[in-house]
Design a protein around this motif. Structure first.
Motif, PDB file in Angstrom:
ATOM      1  N   TRP A  63       0.831  -1.307   0.087  1.00 37.06           N
ATOM      2  CA  TRP A  63       0.048   0.101   0.016  1.00 37.06           C
ATOM      3  C   TRP A  63       0.718   1.176  -0.004  1.00 37.06           C
ATOM      4  O   TRP A  63       1.892   1.502   0.898  1.00 37.06           O
ATOM      5  N   LYS A  64       0.549   2.233  -0.931  1.00 34.71           N
ATOM      6  CA  LYS A  64       1.177   3.521  -0.850  1.00 34.71           C
ATOM      7  C   LYS A  64       0.686   4.486   0.165  1.00 34.71           C
ATOM      8  O   LYS A  64      -0.511   4.436   0.377  1.00 34.71           O
ATOM      9  N   THR A  67      -1.709   7.160  -0.730  1.00 36.96           N
ATOM     10  CA  THR A  67      -3.237   6.795  -1.487  1.00 36.96           C
ATOM     11  C   THR A  67      -4.120   6.388  -0.281  1.00 36.96           C
ATOM     12  O   THR A  67      -3.842   5.568   0.902  1.00 36.96           O
ATOM     13  N   SER A  68      -5.592   6.482  -0.611  1.00 34.34           N
ATOM     14  CA  SER A  68      -6.369   6.110   0.487  1.00 34.34           C
ATOM     15  C   SER A  68      -6.536   4.470   0.657  1.00 34.34           C
ATOM     16  O   SER A  68      -6.253   3.944  -0.244  1.00 34.34           O
ATOM     17  N   ALA A  70      -8.800   2.855   0.959  1.00 33.85           N
ATOM     18  CA  ALA A  70     -10.083   2.244   0.432  1.00 33.85           C
ATOM     19  C   ALA A  70      -9.548   1.841  -1.318  1.00 33.85           C
ATOM     20  O   ALA A  70     -10.610   1.217  -1.871  1.00 33.85           O
ATOM     21  N   THR A  71      -8.522   2.257  -1.644  1.00 34.25           N
ATOM     22  CA  THR A  71      -8.107   1.662  -3.092  1.00 34.25           C
ATOM     23  C   THR A  71      -7.378   0.290  -3.027  1.00 34.25           C
ATOM     24  O   THR A  71      -7.090   0.104  -3.911  1.00 34.25           O
ATOM     25  N   LEU A  72      -7.137  -0.361  -1.870  1.00 28.31           N
ATOM     26  CA  LEU A  72      -6.519  -1.327  -1.616  1.00 28.31           C
ATOM     27  C   LEU A  72      -7.448  -2.601  -2.489  1.00 28.31           C
ATOM     28  O   LEU A  72      -8.681  -2.483  -2.301  1.00 28.31           O
ATOM     29  N   ASP A  73      -7.063  -3.551  -3.031  1.00 23.75           N
ATOM     30  CA  ASP A  73      -7.751  -4.456  -3.717  1.00 23.75           C
ATOM     31  C   ASP A  73      -8.429  -5.382  -2.701  1.00 23.75           C
ATOM     32  O   ASP A  73      -9.723  -5.881  -2.774  1.00 23.75           O
ATOM     33  N   LYS A  75     -10.056  -5.644   0.289  1.00 27.85           N
ATOM     34  CA  LYS A  75     -10.986  -4.891   1.354  1.00 27.85           C
ATOM     35  C   LYS A  75     -11.115  -5.789   2.741  1.00 27.85           C
ATOM     36  O   LYS A  75     -11.220  -4.840   3.821  1.00 27.85           O
ATOM     37  N   LYS A 111      -7.250  -1.124   9.127  1.00 27.55           N
ATOM     38  CA  LYS A 111      -7.926   0.105   8.208  1.00 27.55           C
ATOM     39  C   LYS A 111      -7.663   1.245   9.349  1.00 27.55           C
ATOM     40  O   LYS A 111      -7.367   2.468   8.618  1.00 27.55           O
ATOM     41  N   HIS A 118      -2.254   7.547   6.297  1.00 29.17           N
ATOM     42  CA  HIS A 118      -2.866   8.353   5.288  1.00 29.17           C
ATOM     43  C   HIS A 118      -2.988   9.751   5.467  1.00 29.17           C
ATOM     44  O   HIS A 118      -2.637  10.583   4.629  1.00 29.17           O
ATOM     45  N   LYS A 122      -1.208  12.041   2.753  1.00 29.01           N
ATOM     46  CA  LYS A 122      -2.189  12.370   1.846  1.00 29.01           C
ATOM     47  C   LYS A 122      -1.871  13.544   0.870  1.00 29.01           C
ATOM     48  O   LYS A 122      -2.261  13.456  -0.421  1.00 29.01           O
TER      49      LYS A 122
END
Length: 173
Positions: A63-64, A67-68, A70-73, A75, A111, A118, A122
């Motif tokens: 995970w970057k 980035t949010s 929520a963008t993770l594959d 979930k 999360k 994040h 951000k």
């Protein structure tokens, strides 16, 4: 006019004459926190000497930080507790000194930790971050019982695409 002022003084005297004001009633015990059963305060765990286990899934997220979450594959991973046993809050310490705190009275999830990270990153562009990808967390009880060390890496795991290898050939022409 005198009738109006006398009415006001009656109202004033009634308020000052109350035996218990609303503020005095609330001075009792606070409402029990909405924390779930089995969720610990990190300081209590330290006193009891209970060891923390960190969810292994955090190492595979790639995970970057800017980035949010929520963008993770995946979930479903986000719903998992960050630590076992679950804690209400935990500090996340970056090697350069930045420290963020993840909180959740029902137990800090992956999360919650990613959201806290994040929030700090951000507004940063990709090229501003030297190590933009989360590598995982480490708990070092000798250094500090109440915080996790955040590990970062240069880039995520290579995606399964063989097209990048051929790029050099096209420039040789």
């Amino acid at each position: 006019m005198s009738a109006e002022t006398s009415d006001l003084t009656k109202v004033d005297s009634a308020i000052s004459g109350l035996s218990s004001s609303p503020t005095e009633e609330k001075k009792g015990h606070r409402r029990a926190s909405s924390s779930a059963a089995g969720v610990y305060n990190i300081n209590d765990l330290e006193k009891e000497g209970k060891e923390l286990q960190i969810a292994k899934e955090t190492q595979k997220l790639n995970w970057k930080l800017n980035t949010s979450p929520a963008t993770l594959d995946d979930k479903e991973v986000l719903k998992n507790f960050l630590t076992t046993p679950p804690v209400k809050k935990i500090d996340l310490h970056f090697p350069l000194g930045l420290e963020v705190t993840a909180r959740n009275l029902k137990g800090v999830t992956i999360k919650d930790a990613l959201d806290a990270i994040h929030k700090q990153f951000k507004k940063k562009a990709d090229d501003e971050l030297e190590l933009p990808v989360l590598a995982g967390f480490e708990w070092d009880k000798e250094e500090s019982w109440t915080r996790l060390i955040v590990h970062q890496k240069k880039e995520g795991a290579p995606s399964s695409g063989g097209k990048k290898k051929n790029k050099k050939d096209t420039y040789d022409e």
